[in-house]
Enzyme design. Structure first.
Site, short mmCIF file in Angstrom:
data_model
loop_
_atom_site.label_atom_id
_atom_site.label_comp_id
_atom_site.label_asym_id
_atom_site.label_seq_id
_atom_site.Cartn_x
_atom_site.Cartn_y
_atom_site.Cartn_z
N CYS A 81 -22.49 41.77 36.07
CA CYS A 81 -23.03 42.40 37.28
C CYS A 81 -23.65 43.77 36.98
CB CYS A 81 -21.94 42.56 38.32
SG CYS A 81 -20.88 41.13 38.48
N HIS A 324 -25.86 39.50 46.01
CA HIS A 324 -25.47 39.85 44.66
C HIS A 324 -26.02 38.81 43.67
CE1 HIS A 324 -23.36 41.52 41.39
NE2 HIS A 324 -22.20 40.95 41.53
#
Ligand SMILES: [Zn+2]
Lengths: 380, 135
Positions: A81, A324
């Site tokens: 991420c 995301h």
């Protein structure tokens, strides 16, 4: 070493983009960032592309050749991420080191193609192989945090209500609607205590940032945003007990970036941090020093962490609303804070914002709090 | 990601039959040079880089640090299942599954005990876990 500023940003609405390939998603944001920067594409001396490889290898080259921008050094960067947060940091380092005057950082991924990729799936990682999906890791943090600090499900759920209230005003957000406390608390259970509305959506998207040495930035850009400090770490490997309510890699990275930037949490006007799940907002507020351990919930309940409050956390709606796509998340946070500091925050503008912080962690690895953590302090 | 290969997680056994009482127990390792303890057993010490890792039989009972009932778990394991971190008296933390009918019985810090179960088998018929803990 030379100071570095952000001079151009490119952003798109994150979401489920099943009809487009990764290159198709990404080239417009790169073009936008270069146009905004006021430089020629030939001025870019190096490019980094943060991606977890949802479209295979060589993503950066594939995106940049579409704009006739190959021939320069291009590196694809994977930090789960944190990937494009790291890409921005590497671009910053390249300029500081004198490698070039202008550099490009991209983030691009399509999670609806591969399913979320955020931990080692090579089968050699114990926790992962035995079924520790990321939502379960945060669920266990939530359980322990709620146990240790007496946080209720209602309090945890109100994080989602606040995030979506802000996200509803963000034209780039995957989810642009408000949600009620009841809707959050009765949504489908994913990993107890986290329900569907406690989790960020699975998204596709891209974001881009153009950085320049200050002397160049001043010439081409009306309102460059200075990168005051950039810090990245990996989590320390701990085989024994660790306090999962106080993520060490975030705490350590925050401490260092405050030292390097010469400021503290009280000097920040806004923060974009890694709220992939509701518990993150409470836990990371503590770890970043916005609240004392266990008191992150107070910022929420006293209205301090929303736009108009003392320290707005995720005015964009955060990962919970914006979505995301993994690779582009770090760059998207930097785009958001840059535009906020330039007064371009639209309906979610934090009035008079001068200093902002971004924070993105990445990756579940057995024994590590996180594989990566990247933070930037930006200022005008 | 059903195509995930699961190679042996350790080239040394981590679930052993204890000759003393004929019941299985977990085994980690301890560095003969610096005392670092690791589970599952590893070949090299992450602290001092020594390669004298010796077997360390673990207690059967530990404390439940945290847990979650996955409705939707990792794709290669399936679900639902209850996952947890167990803190062992020897100072290592183990990720595992919990064998309990009602997760409502669980609380942080409660004692849990090793239970060798029918292996957890994933959608591909592969064994993913040979032991759990239970209250
Ligand atoms: Zn050692």
């Amino acid at each position: 070493m030379r100071d570095v500023s952000i001079i151009g940003t490119g952003m798109m609405r994150f979401g489920k983009h099943l009809d487009k390939g990764l290159v198709e998603l990404a080239w417009p944001v790169v073009k936008e960032a270069i146009a905004e920067a006021g430089v020629e594409k030939e001025d870019i001396g190096i490019a980094f592309c943060g991606t977890v490889g949802s479209a295979g290898i060589m993503a950066g080259q594939s995106i940049l050749k579409t704009l006739g921008m190959t021939g320069i050094p291009i590196a694809n960067v994977e930090g789960a991420c944190s990937s494009s947060g790291i890409a921005v940091r590497l671009a910053w380092m390249a300029i500081r080191a004198g490698e070039c005057d202008v550099a490009l950082a991209i983030g691009a991924d399509k999670m609806n193609r591969t399913g979320p990729r955020h931990a080692p799936d090579h089968g050699e990682d114990w926790d992962m192989a035995y079924g520790l999906a990321m939502h379960g890791l945060y669920a266990m943090r939530a359980r322990r945090y709620m146990n240790d600090y007496g946080i209720t499900e209602e309090q945890l759920s109100s994080v989602s209500v606040k995030a979506h209230k802000l996200g509803a005003k963000n034209e780039f957000a995957h989810i642009q609607k408000e949600v009620t406390l009841e809707e959050v608390m009765t949504s489908r259970m994913i990993a107890d205590p986290l329900r569907l509305w406690h989790c960020c959506p699975v998204s596709d998207g891209a974001a881009a940032v153009v950085l320049a040495a200050d002397d160049v930035a001043k010439k081409v850009c009306d309102k460059p945003v200075k990168i005051v400090a950039s810090v990245q770490h990996s989590g320390k490997y701990m085989t024994g007990f660790r306090d999962m309510t106080m993520p060490e890699v975030t705490q350590r990275t925050a401490k260092e970036i405050y030292e390097k930037a010469g400021l503290g949490p009280e000097d920040l006007d806004l923060v974009e941090f890694h709220d992939a799940f509701t518990i993150n907002e409470l836990m990371y507020a503590d770890a970043i020093g916005l609240s004392k351990p266990g008191e992150g919930v107070r910022l929420l309940e006293e209205g301090e962490s929303t736009v108009g409050g003392r320290i707005p956390i995720n005015p964009s709606g955060g990962l919970l609303s914006r979505g995301h796509p993994i690779g582009p998340t770090g760059a998207a946070q930097i785009v958001e804070v840059t535009r906020q500091l330039q007064g371009r925050g639209g309906a979610r503008q934090v009035e008079g914002a001068k200093v902002g912080l971004t924070h993105v962690t990445g990756g579940g690895v057995s024994g590590l709090d996180h594989g990566a953590c990247t933070m930037h302090v930006l200022a005008v | 990601m059903s195509d995930v290969e699961i190679p042996p997680l350790s080239d040394q056994p981590y679930l052993i039959d204890d000759p003393e009482d004929d019941r299985p127990r977990l085994q980690g390792c301890e560095c003969a040079d610096c005392g670092k303890r690791v589970f599952p057993p590893v070949a090299v010490c992450p602290e001092c880089l020594g390669e004298n890792m010796e077997p360390l039989p673990l207690s059967r009972e530990g404390l439940l640090y945290s847990y979650t009932a996955f409705e939707q778990g990792a794709r290669w394991v399936g679900g639902p299942y209850i996952a947890a971190y167990i803190d062992m008296p020897e100072g290592v933390r183990i990720f595992t599954h919990i064998d309990v009918d009602d997760p409502g019985r669980l609380t942080c810090d409660m004692p849990v005990i090793l239970r060798v179960t029918e292996p957890v088998v994933n959608a591909d018929g592969r064994e993913v876990l040979k032991f759990k803990f239970a209250p």
